[in-house]
Scaffold this motif. Structure first.
Motif, PDB file in Angstrom:
ATOM      1  N   THR A 105       0.828  -1.209   0.000  1.00  0.00           N
ATOM      2  CA  THR A 105       0.000   0.000   0.000  1.00  0.00           C
ATOM      3  C   THR A 105       0.864   1.263   0.000  1.00  0.00           C
ATOM      4  O   THR A 105       0.359   2.354  -0.220  1.00  0.00           O
ATOM      5  N   SER A 106       2.153   1.105   0.262  1.00  0.00           N
ATOM      6  CA  SER A 106       3.065   2.251   0.260  1.00  0.00           C
ATOM      7  C   SER A 106       3.723   2.450  -1.100  1.00  0.00           C
ATOM      8  O   SER A 106       4.205   3.532  -1.404  1.00  0.00           O
ATOM      9  N   LEU A 107       3.754   1.384  -1.911  1.00  0.00           N
ATOM     10  CA  LEU A 107       4.412   1.458  -3.211  1.00  0.00           C
ATOM     11  C   LEU A 107       3.375   1.542  -4.324  1.00  0.00           C
ATOM     12  O   LEU A 107       2.323   0.906  -4.258  1.00  0.00           O
ATOM     13  N   ASN A 108       3.704   2.309  -5.367  1.00  0.00           N
ATOM     14  CA  ASN A 108       2.825   2.426  -6.528  1.00  0.00           C
ATOM     15  C   ASN A 108       3.078   1.231  -7.450  1.00  0.00           C
ATOM     16  O   ASN A 108       4.194   1.059  -7.948  1.00  0.00           O
ATOM     17  N   MET A 163      11.481  -7.949   0.613  1.00  0.00           N
ATOM     18  CA  MET A 163      12.233  -7.022  -0.239  1.00  0.00           C
ATOM     19  C   MET A 163      11.464  -5.717  -0.424  1.00  0.00           C
ATOM     20  O   MET A 163      12.063  -4.635  -0.453  1.00  0.00           O
ATOM     21  N   ARG A 164      10.139  -5.820  -0.567  1.00  0.00           N
ATOM     22  CA  ARG A 164       9.341  -4.586  -0.693  1.00  0.00           C
ATOM     23  C   ARG A 164       9.454  -3.733   0.570  1.00  0.00           C
ATOM     24  O   ARG A 164       9.538  -2.504   0.490  1.00  0.00           O
ATOM     25  N   GLN A 165       9.471  -4.383   1.734  1.00  0.00           N
ATOM     26  CA  GLN A 165       9.616  -3.609   2.971  1.00  0.00           C
ATOM     27  C   GLN A 165      10.984  -2.945   3.029  1.00  0.00           C
ATOM     28  O   GLN A 165      11.120  -1.819   3.522  1.00  0.00           O
ATOM     29  N   ARG A 166      12.000  -3.597   2.505  1.00  0.00           N
ATOM     30  CA  ARG A 166      13.340  -2.985   2.442  1.00  0.00           C
ATOM     31  C   ARG A 166      13.332  -1.754   1.540  1.00  0.00           C
ATOM     32  O   ARG A 166      13.985  -0.741   1.832  1.00  0.00           O
ATOM     33  N   ILE A 167      12.580  -1.832   0.437  1.00  0.00           N
ATOM     34  CA  ILE A 167      12.480  -0.679  -0.465  1.00  0.00           C
ATOM     35  C   ILE A 167      11.760   0.476   0.221  1.00  0.00           C
ATOM     36  O   ILE A 167      12.150   1.646   0.094  1.00  0.00           O
ATOM     37  N   VAL A 168      10.700   0.178   0.967  1.00  0.00           N
ATOM     38  CA  VAL A 168       9.983   1.230   1.707  1.00  0.00           C
ATOM     39  C   VAL A 168      10.930   1.896   2.706  1.00  0.00           C
ATOM     40  O   VAL A 168      10.900   3.119   2.894  1.00  0.00           O
ATOM     41  N   ILE A 169      11.796   1.110   3.332  1.00  0.00           N
ATOM     42  CA  ILE A 169      12.792   1.660   4.256  1.00  0.00           C
ATOM     43  C   ILE A 169      13.763   2.561   3.496  1.00  0.00           C
ATOM     44  O   ILE A 169      14.112   3.657   3.946  1.00  0.00           O
TER      45      ILE A 169
END
Length: 361
Positions: A105-108, A163-169
């Motif tokens: 929900t944080s990434l487009n 990996m997506r959570q790492r990108i959000v970080i």
């Protein structure tokens, strides 16, 4: 020992929402300080006000919500007076950034990972596209994305949840914020990935020297990462102190109940402890201690008058009439007696297993 600098002050904060022509008071008179370089954990059941409280720091309250009373002071600036996106622009991202629970929900989903990181860097740091790309790749590598240059043009669906959570970080750190708000960032991840993300956040804090506010209902996570804890219930902070204060000398009956609910303390032959009843409605004014109807330790005064915040020590405070000198002595639940030793044994084995799993990725 150098005294830590106070960077955020919350004073008498009240937050209200208009819901179907009714008023819901989500935050009820909170006082809180945040100190430079610390990890402050906000803990409590869902609906206690943890996320709402931190949204007032970044101007991200929903349209039907507003600060009705009180102050949010960041480095001397009273943020509650901000009333336009332009005013928030220099704070949101650059001074304070947020990592949310669900990275999808944080990434487009229709923009590449690289585009989403460089967009933040060019907007807030004034870098050129080529500079922003290199900074983005460096950040991706720093948060543990292998072959970052090759993965730069991938889309979010091509990344795993961890990996997506790492990108959000990485996006949150792109502007080098002074305060990082982590809103249950590991809840949606399995235990192996959770351990990796927690370790990553700890390493990044040492490297970037930011202050962390960690929102969670997982007291096991709190024990691993926090310096200080604020326990929330029904829109108020009812106990605050160092991790040692709150884990090994808790004073509020709600904190006792939360600690008693730790799965690590459960007996295989018994049901896991659960807190009876439900939190009160925040649509109506609450008289007395909000936890009283669910507390086996409640006295008559708990239903009549709201308790003050009693001082236990220089670092430890609790909002309960049990700390009044006139109150009868109350014995905390037996399951949390010697909690320090019990958790040391459990977490020792648990940490070793998580480390082994994490290294085996």
């Amino acid at each position: 020992m150098t005294e830590k600098k106070k960077i955020l002050e919350i004073r008498d904060l009240v937050v209200k929402f208009t819901v179907r022509d009714a008023q819901l008071t989500a935050i009820r008179g909170i006082d809180l300080d945040l100190y430079e370089g610390e990890v402050l954990a906000l803990v409590g059941e869902s609906g206690s006000g943890k996320s709402v409280l931190t949204k007032t720091f970044t101007g991200m309250l929903e349209k039907n919500g507003s600060i009705a009373e009180g102050k949010v002071i960041y480095k001397g600036e009273e943020l509650q007076n901000f009333n336009s996106p332009k005013q928030w622009l220099k704070y949101r991202g650059r001074e304070m950034a947020t990592i949310f629970q669900d990275p999808m929900t944080s990434l487009n989903p229709v923009l590449t990972i690289g585009t989403q990181i460089t967009e933040v860097i060019t907007k807030h740091r004034g870098a050129s596209q080529s500079e922003a790309k290199q900074i983005a790749i460096d950040l991706m590598e720093r948060v543990g994305i292998r072959d970052a240059a090759k993965r730069f043009d991938d889309y979010p669906f091509e990344y795993s949840g961890g990996m997506r959570q790492r990108i959000v970080i990485a996006i949150a750190l792109a502007c080098k914020p002074k305060v990082l708000i982590c809103d249950e960032p590991t809840t949606a991840l399995d235990v192996t990935i959770q351990a990796q993300i927690l370790r990553l956040l700890k390493d990044l804090q040492k490297e970037y020297e930011f202050t962390t506010i960690f929102i969670t209902h997982d007291l096991g996570v709190v024990a691993q990462i926090a310096d200080r804890v604020a326990v929330m219930y029904a829109g108020q902070i009812i106990e605050t102190g160092t991790v040692e204060d709150v884990f090994y000398d808790p004073r509020h009956p709600y904190t006792w109940a939360l600690l008693s609910s730790l799965p690590q303390l459960s007996n295989p032959n018994e049901d896991l402890f659960s807190i009876a009843g439900t939190p009160p409605s925040l649509y109506t004014k609450i008289a007395g201690d909000a936890f009283a109807p669910r507390s086996p330790y409640a006295m008559q005064i708990d239903y009549e008058a709201e308790p003050p915040m009693f001082k236990v020590s220089d670092t430890h405070y609790a909002k309960t009439w049990l700390l009044d000198p006139r109150a009868p002595e109350a014995e905390k639940p037996s399951v949390i007696h010697n909690l320090h030793e019990k958790l040391k044994k459990v977490h020792g084995a648990d940490a070793a297993l998580r480390e082994e799993l994490a290294n085996g990725e």
